[in-house]
Design a protein around this motif. Sequence first.
Motif, PDB file in Angstrom:
ATOM      1  N   ILE A   1      -8.531   7.365   4.935  1.00 35.16           N
ATOM      2  CA  ILE A   1      -7.690   8.148   4.038  1.00 35.16           C
ATOM      3  C   ILE A   1      -6.755   7.228   3.263  1.00 35.16           C
ATOM      4  CG2 ILE A   1      -5.801   9.847   3.954  1.00 35.16           C
ATOM      5  CD1 ILE A   1      -7.216  11.224   6.382  1.00 35.16           C
ATOM      6  N   VAL A   2      -6.178   6.236   3.947  1.00 37.77           N
ATOM      7  CA  VAL A   2      -5.304   5.269   3.285  1.00 37.77           C
ATOM      8  C   VAL A   2      -6.071   4.530   2.200  1.00 37.77           C
ATOM      9  CG1 VAL A   2      -4.032   3.104   3.606  1.00 37.77           C
ATOM     10  CG2 VAL A   2      -3.723   4.990   5.234  1.00 37.77           C
ATOM     11  N   GLU A   3      -7.277   4.091   2.522  1.00 36.66           N
ATOM     12  CA  GLU A   3      -8.088   3.372   1.539  1.00 36.66           C
ATOM     13  C   GLU A   3      -8.387   4.250   0.324  1.00 36.66           C
ATOM     14  OE1 GLU A   3     -12.185   0.747   1.337  1.00 36.66           O
ATOM     15  OE2 GLU A   3     -12.060   2.358   2.812  1.00 36.66           O
ATOM     16  N   SER A   4      -8.759   5.487   0.582  1.00 34.18           N
ATOM     17  CA  SER A   4      -9.050   6.415  -0.503  1.00 34.18           C
ATOM     18  C   SER A   4      -7.815   6.666  -1.369  1.00 34.18           C
ATOM     19  CB  SER A   4      -9.568   7.732   0.078  1.00 34.18           C
ATOM     20  OG  SER A   4      -9.742   8.698  -0.916  1.00 34.18           O
ATOM     21  N   SER A   5      -6.673   6.833  -0.731  1.00 35.33           N
ATOM     22  CA  SER A   5      -5.422   7.064  -1.463  1.00 35.33           C
ATOM     23  C   SER A   5      -5.045   5.849  -2.291  1.00 35.33           C
ATOM     24  CB  SER A   5      -4.286   7.378  -0.481  1.00 35.33           C
ATOM     25  OG  SER A   5      -4.546   8.573   0.209  1.00 35.33           O
ATOM     26  N   LEU A   6      -5.264   4.682  -1.747  1.00 35.69           N
ATOM     27  CA  LEU A   6      -4.954   3.459  -2.483  1.00 35.69           C
ATOM     28  C   LEU A   6      -5.849   3.320  -3.706  1.00 35.69           C
ATOM     29  CD1 LEU A   6      -3.170   1.005  -2.645  1.00 35.69           C
ATOM     30  CD2 LEU A   6      -4.742  -0.183  -1.116  1.00 35.69           C
ATOM     31  N   HIS A   7      -7.132   3.629  -3.548  1.00 35.03           N
ATOM     32  CA  HIS A   7      -8.034   3.607  -4.707  1.00 35.03           C
ATOM     33  C   HIS A   7      -7.567   4.594  -5.767  1.00 35.03           C
ATOM     34  CE1 HIS A   7     -11.107   0.821  -3.396  1.00 35.03           C
ATOM     35  NE2 HIS A   7     -11.138   1.416  -2.202  1.00 35.03           N
ATOM     36  N   GLU A   8      -7.137   5.763  -5.326  1.00 37.52           N
ATOM     37  CA  GLU A   8      -6.651   6.782  -6.274  1.00 37.52           C
ATOM     38  C   GLU A   8      -5.379   6.301  -6.977  1.00 37.52           C
ATOM     39  OE1 GLU A   8      -4.854  11.319  -6.152  1.00 37.52           O
ATOM     40  OE2 GLU A   8      -6.142  10.653  -4.507  1.00 37.52           O
ATOM     41  N   ALA A   9      -4.509   5.634  -6.244  1.00 41.85           N
ATOM     42  CA  ALA A   9      -3.234   5.190  -6.810  1.00 41.85           C
ATOM     43  C   ALA A   9      -3.413   4.087  -7.853  1.00 41.85           C
ATOM     44  CB  ALA A   9      -2.315   4.695  -5.701  1.00 41.85           C
ATOM     45  N   VAL A  10      -4.429   3.272  -7.691  1.00 43.00           N
ATOM     46  CA  VAL A  10      -4.610   2.163  -8.635  1.00 43.00           C
ATOM     47  C   VAL A  10      -5.598   2.495  -9.751  1.00 43.00           C
ATOM     48  CG1 VAL A  10      -3.959   0.394  -6.968  1.00 43.00           C
ATOM     49  CG2 VAL A  10      -6.368   1.005  -7.228  1.00 43.00           C
ATOM     50  N   ALA A  11      -6.207   3.661  -9.674  1.00 47.74           N
ATOM     51  CA  ALA A  11      -7.192   4.049 -10.696  1.00 47.74           C
ATOM     52  C   ALA A  11      -6.532   4.440 -12.007  1.00 47.74           C
ATOM     53  CB  ALA A  11      -8.033   5.212 -10.194  1.00 47.74           C
TER      54      ALA A  11
ATOM     55  N   SER B   1       0.835  -1.204   0.000  1.00 43.31           N
ATOM     56  CA  SER B   1       0.000   0.000   0.000  1.00 43.31           C
ATOM     57  C   SER B   1       0.867   1.251   0.000  1.00 43.31           C
ATOM     58  CB  SER B   1      -0.923  -0.008   1.223  1.00 43.31           C
ATOM     59  OG  SER B   1      -1.586   1.223   1.351  1.00 43.31           O
ATOM     60  N   ARG B   2       1.894   1.266   0.842  1.00 33.44           N
ATOM     61  CA  ARG B   2       2.776   2.439   0.916  1.00 33.44           C
ATOM     62  C   ARG B   2       3.525   2.663  -0.397  1.00 33.44           C
ATOM     63  NH1 ARG B   2       2.653   0.836   6.100  1.00 33.44           N
ATOM     64  NH2 ARG B   2       4.395  -0.615   6.039  1.00 33.44           N
ATOM     65  N   ARG B   3       3.966   1.578  -1.028  1.00 33.91           N
ATOM     66  CA  ARG B   3       4.666   1.735  -2.315  1.00 33.91           C
ATOM     67  C   ARG B   3       3.761   2.403  -3.344  1.00 33.91           C
ATOM     68  NH1 ARG B   3       6.945  -3.251  -1.050  1.00 33.91           N
ATOM     69  NH2 ARG B   3       5.346  -4.416  -2.178  1.00 33.91           N
ATOM     70  N   ARG B   4       2.490   2.063  -3.339  1.00 29.20           N
ATOM     71  CA  ARG B   4       1.562   2.626  -4.337  1.00 29.20           C
ATOM     72  C   ARG B   4       1.134   4.056  -4.002  1.00 29.20           C
ATOM     73  NH1 ARG B   4      -1.277  -0.612  -8.162  1.00 29.20           N
ATOM     74  NH2 ARG B   4      -0.518  -2.726  -8.097  1.00 29.20           N
ATOM     75  N   THR B   5       1.014   4.372  -2.722  1.00 26.68           N
ATOM     76  CA  THR B   5       0.448   5.673  -2.354  1.00 26.68           C
ATOM     77  C   THR B   5       1.494   6.734  -2.024  1.00 26.68           C
ATOM     78  OG1 THR B   5       0.229   5.030  -0.016  1.00 26.68           O
ATOM     79  CG2 THR B   5      -1.665   4.627  -1.457  1.00 26.68           C
ATOM     80  N   ALA B   6       2.728   6.335  -1.754  1.00 28.00           N
ATOM     81  CA  ALA B   6       3.750   7.294  -1.295  1.00 28.00           C
ATOM     82  C   ALA B   6       4.055   8.381  -2.311  1.00 28.00           C
ATOM     83  CB  ALA B   6       5.029   6.553  -0.916  1.00 28.00           C
TER      84      ALA B   6
END
Length: 64
Positions: A54-64, A11-16
């Motif tokens: 917030i983490v969940e939202s950021s992860l969705h944004e990162a994989v979109a 998760s951190r790799r995708r959202t950082a």
Amino acid sequence: MESLTRLGMASRRRTATLPGVRAQSVRDHQAIVEALSRRDPEAAANIMRQHLEIVESSLHEAVA
């Protein structure tokens, strides 16, 4: 526990790289520690829930 660690790292790799994510995460963790320092578990739990949202939202944004 190892699987949770791997999930967190992925998760951190995708959202950082998203703007503001690291700073928000630091603020969230500081607020959690402050609530725990005040011996306010309810506040700490609420802040942690918000952080995870917030983490969940950021992860969705990162994989979109």
